[in-house]
Scaffold this motif. Structure first.
Motif, short mmCIF file in Angstrom:
data_model
loop_
_atom_site.label_atom_id
_atom_site.label_comp_id
_atom_site.label_asym_id
_atom_site.label_seq_id
_atom_site.Cartn_x
_atom_site.Cartn_y
_atom_site.Cartn_z
N GLU A 167 21.27 -37.34 7.66
CA GLU A 167 20.71 -36.74 6.45
C GLU A 167 19.25 -36.37 6.66
N LEU A 168 18.85 -35.25 6.08
CA LEU A 168 17.44 -34.86 6.10
C LEU A 168 16.68 -35.82 5.20
N PRO A 169 15.79 -36.67 5.78
CA PRO A 169 15.06 -37.59 4.92
C PRO A 169 13.93 -36.85 4.20
N PRO A 170 13.62 -37.26 2.97
CA PRO A 170 12.48 -36.64 2.30
C PRO A 170 11.18 -37.01 3.03
N LEU A 171 10.14 -36.23 2.83
CA LEU A 171 8.84 -36.61 3.38
C LEU A 171 8.43 -37.95 2.79
N PRO A 172 7.73 -38.79 3.57
CA PRO A 172 7.31 -40.10 3.04
C PRO A 172 6.07 -40.02 2.15
N TYR A 173 5.66 -38.81 1.76
CA TYR A 173 4.48 -38.60 0.89
C TYR A 173 4.66 -37.24 0.23
N ALA A 174 3.80 -36.93 -0.72
CA ALA A 174 3.87 -35.64 -1.41
C ALA A 174 3.49 -34.51 -0.45
N TYR A 175 3.96 -33.31 -0.76
CA TYR A 175 3.68 -32.16 0.11
C TYR A 175 2.18 -31.87 0.28
N ASP A 176 1.41 -32.22 -0.73
CA ASP A 176 -0.04 -31.93 -0.65
C ASP A 176 -0.86 -33.16 -0.24
N ALA A 177 -0.18 -34.24 0.16
CA ALA A 177 -0.87 -35.52 0.39
C ALA A 177 -1.75 -35.52 1.64
N LEU A 178 -1.49 -34.63 2.58
CA LEU A 178 -2.27 -34.62 3.82
C LEU A 178 -3.35 -33.53 3.82
N GLU A 179 -3.47 -32.82 2.71
CA GLU A 179 -4.49 -31.77 2.64
C GLU A 179 -5.89 -32.39 2.72
N PRO A 180 -6.88 -31.67 3.27
CA PRO A 180 -6.82 -30.30 3.80
C PRO A 180 -6.38 -30.24 5.27
N HIS A 181 -6.03 -31.37 5.86
CA HIS A 181 -5.78 -31.41 7.31
C HIS A 181 -4.43 -30.80 7.68
N VAL A 182 -3.42 -31.08 6.86
CA VAL A 182 -2.12 -30.42 7.00
C VAL A 182 -1.76 -29.93 5.60
N SER A 183 -1.62 -28.62 5.45
CA SER A 183 -1.49 -28.05 4.11
C SER A 183 -0.09 -28.23 3.53
N LYS A 184 -0.05 -28.10 2.21
CA LYS A 184 1.22 -28.14 1.49
C LYS A 184 2.16 -27.05 2.02
N SER A 185 1.63 -25.85 2.25
CA SER A 185 2.46 -24.74 2.76
C SER A 185 3.07 -25.09 4.11
N THR A 186 2.27 -25.69 5.00
CA THR A 186 2.80 -26.07 6.31
C THR A 186 3.94 -27.07 6.16
N LEU A 187 3.75 -28.09 5.33
CA LEU A 187 4.79 -29.11 5.18
C LEU A 187 6.04 -28.54 4.52
N GLU A 188 5.86 -27.63 3.56
CA GLU A 188 7.03 -27.03 2.92
C GLU A 188 7.86 -26.24 3.93
N PHE A 189 7.20 -25.40 4.71
CA PHE A 189 7.92 -24.63 5.73
C PHE A 189 8.50 -25.53 6.81
#
Length: 199
Positions: A4-26
């Motif tokens: 199964e595809l596991p969900p991310l262990p944090y919110a999509y924007d949780a690593l910003e600005p170092h890893v963006s929400k857009s990057t994690l979504e894609f």
């Protein structure tokens, strides 16, 4: 059964600005999901369908007839491991047993960081940089494409994805800036320490 595809262990924007929400979504919702989906299609109705993904990866590594299955399975596993290798407000330097082991095996944290960034920078094309435990010694390794340390009998502690889709939206072609940000701001030393303790 499948994987199964596991969900991310944090919110999509949780690593910003170092890893963006857009990057994690894609990266998670498109790239990782595609590997999981293809892997599940390939193992359906085979002897591998009910086996843990780590077992399958080790069993089929190096088998040219199973290259597609290996690529998708290993990439599914690598990405799950990569998400856990990062955390909000991560980075900095490790503490405790892991810090002592890094000092002992690398001659200090700075030497480890240099080796790790060098592995990421010199991985030609797509791949991964890893901190692994190899017969009781910490080592930095790099693997191309889908390959991972499980197939070498090593215990991965954490990984950094150096495929371009991991950093291009945020850092364009500057892999070194991405690697700096990864070590300074997002690497999950707790996850690495847990993996070392469990080994």
């Amino acid at each position: 059964m499948g994987y199964e595809l596991p969900p991310l262990p944090y919110a999509y924007d949780a690593l910003e600005p170092h890893v963006s929400k857009s990057t994690l979504e894609f990266h998670h919702d498109k790239h990782h999901a595609a590997y999981v989906s293809k892997y599940n299609e390939m193992i359906q109705g085979t002897e591998f369908e009910s086996k843990p993904i780590e077992e399958v990866i080790k069993a089929i590594a190096g088998n040219p007839d199973k290259q597609g299955m290996f690529n998708n399975g290993a990439q599914a596993w690598n990405h799950t491991f990569y998400w856990n290798s990062m955390k909000p407000n991560g980075g900095g330097t490790p503490t405790g047993d892991l810090a002592s082991k890094i000092d002992a095996d690398f001659g200090g944290f700075d030497k480890f960081a240099e080796a790790f960034k060098s592995a990421g920078a010199t991985q030609f094309g797509s791949g991964w940089a890893w901190l692994v435990l190899d017969n009781g010694t910490l080592k930095v390794t790099k693997t191309a494409n889908a390959d991972n340390p499980l197939t070498q009998g090593q215990v991965p502690l954490f990984t950094m994805d150096v495929w371009e889709h991991a950093y291009y939206l945020d850092y364009q072609n500057s892999r070194p800036n991405y690697m700096d940000a990864f070590l300074k701001n997002v690497v999950n030393w707790d996850f690495a320490a847990q993996n070392m303790a469990a080994a």
